[in-house]
Every structure is written in C-alpha cells, then in structure tokens.
Design a protein around this motif. Sequence first.
Motif, PDB file in Angstrom:
ATOM      1  N   ARG A 102       0.401  -1.205   0.336  1.00 50.98           N
ATOM      2  CA  ARG A 102      -0.124   0.154   0.116  1.00 50.98           C
ATOM      3  C   ARG A 102       1.160   1.268   0.164  1.00 50.98           C
ATOM      4  N   ASP A 103       0.243   2.037  -0.951  1.00 47.97           N
ATOM      5  CA  ASP A 103       0.994   3.681  -0.607  1.00 47.97           C
ATOM      6  C   ASP A 103       1.703   4.028   0.854  1.00 47.97           C
ATOM      7  N   HIS A 163      -3.346   6.158   1.924  1.00 43.67           N
ATOM      8  CA  HIS A 163      -3.835   6.494   1.222  1.00 43.67           C
ATOM      9  C   HIS A 163      -4.725   4.987   0.797  1.00 43.67           C
ATOM     10  N   TRP A 175      -6.712   3.014  -7.725  1.00 44.63           N
ATOM     11  CA  TRP A 175      -7.260   4.041  -6.701  1.00 44.63           C
ATOM     12  C   TRP A 175      -6.958   5.354  -7.098  1.00 44.63           C
ATOM     13  N   THR A 176      -5.567   5.942  -7.517  1.00 40.38           N
ATOM     14  CA  THR A 176      -5.037   6.978  -8.321  1.00 40.38           C
ATOM     15  C   THR A 176      -4.265   7.093  -9.486  1.00 40.38           C
ATOM     16  N   GLN A 177      -3.319   7.838  -9.479  1.00 38.23           N
ATOM     17  CA  GLN A 177      -2.331   8.526 -10.988  1.00 38.23           C
ATOM     18  C   GLN A 177      -1.168   8.113  -9.866  1.00 38.23           C
ATOM     19  N   GLU A 178      -0.441   8.018  -8.760  1.00 41.21           N
ATOM     20  CA  GLU A 178       0.704   7.309  -8.171  1.00 41.21           C
ATOM     21  C   GLU A 178       0.521   6.524  -6.967  1.00 41.21           C
ATOM     22  N   ILE A 179       1.667   6.539  -6.241  1.00 43.68           N
ATOM     23  CA  ILE A 179       1.948   5.532  -5.368  1.00 43.68           C
ATOM     24  C   ILE A 179       3.033   5.601  -4.709  1.00 43.68           C
ATOM     25  N   THR A 239      -3.929   3.518  -2.089  1.00 39.30           N
ATOM     26  CA  THR A 239      -3.327   2.653  -3.341  1.00 39.30           C
ATOM     27  C   THR A 239      -2.564   2.015  -2.914  1.00 39.30           C
TER      28      THR A 239
END
Length: 80
Positions: free
Chosen positions: A14-15, A19, A40-44, A21
Amino acid sequence: MSAFASDPSLDDVRDAAGHGTEVDVAVHLHDGVVRLSLLWTQEILLRADDADQVAQALQRAAEEARRITASRPPARPTDA
C-alpha cells in the motif's frame, strides 16, 4: 475470467501516505503483455521495501512474458 495473472506477492503493498492506493503487476496469459496498475490513484508513494517488491514483481512478470511469447509460433507476414 481475466486473462491477466496478478502477482500475489503485492497483495499487502500500500502507499506510504496511507491513502489505500494499491499496485498490481500482472501478465496477460495469451500475449505476454505486462500490466502495471496503480489502483485508486494516478501515483503511489512506496517505502523502500515495497518498492523492492514491486521491482521484483515486474522482473518476474517480464520473465513470464518472455516464456509466453517464446512458446508461440513466429508471426507470419501478411500480404498487403
């Protein structure tokens, strides 16, 4: 049923920002294409150990993709 096989070693990655991610590395079982997904996002943001896990998963996926494509007959040229 998906034609992609995800790397189960990444289930707990996970990030670092908390968050939720997730990252997924998968190989398409029919054509050997490797998919890297950030869910669930554009970055991690990854801690060092998690980044190592992702890198290792990508290497395993590349090896599997090479096995898949090596076992397929060579593509035939098509007439234009």
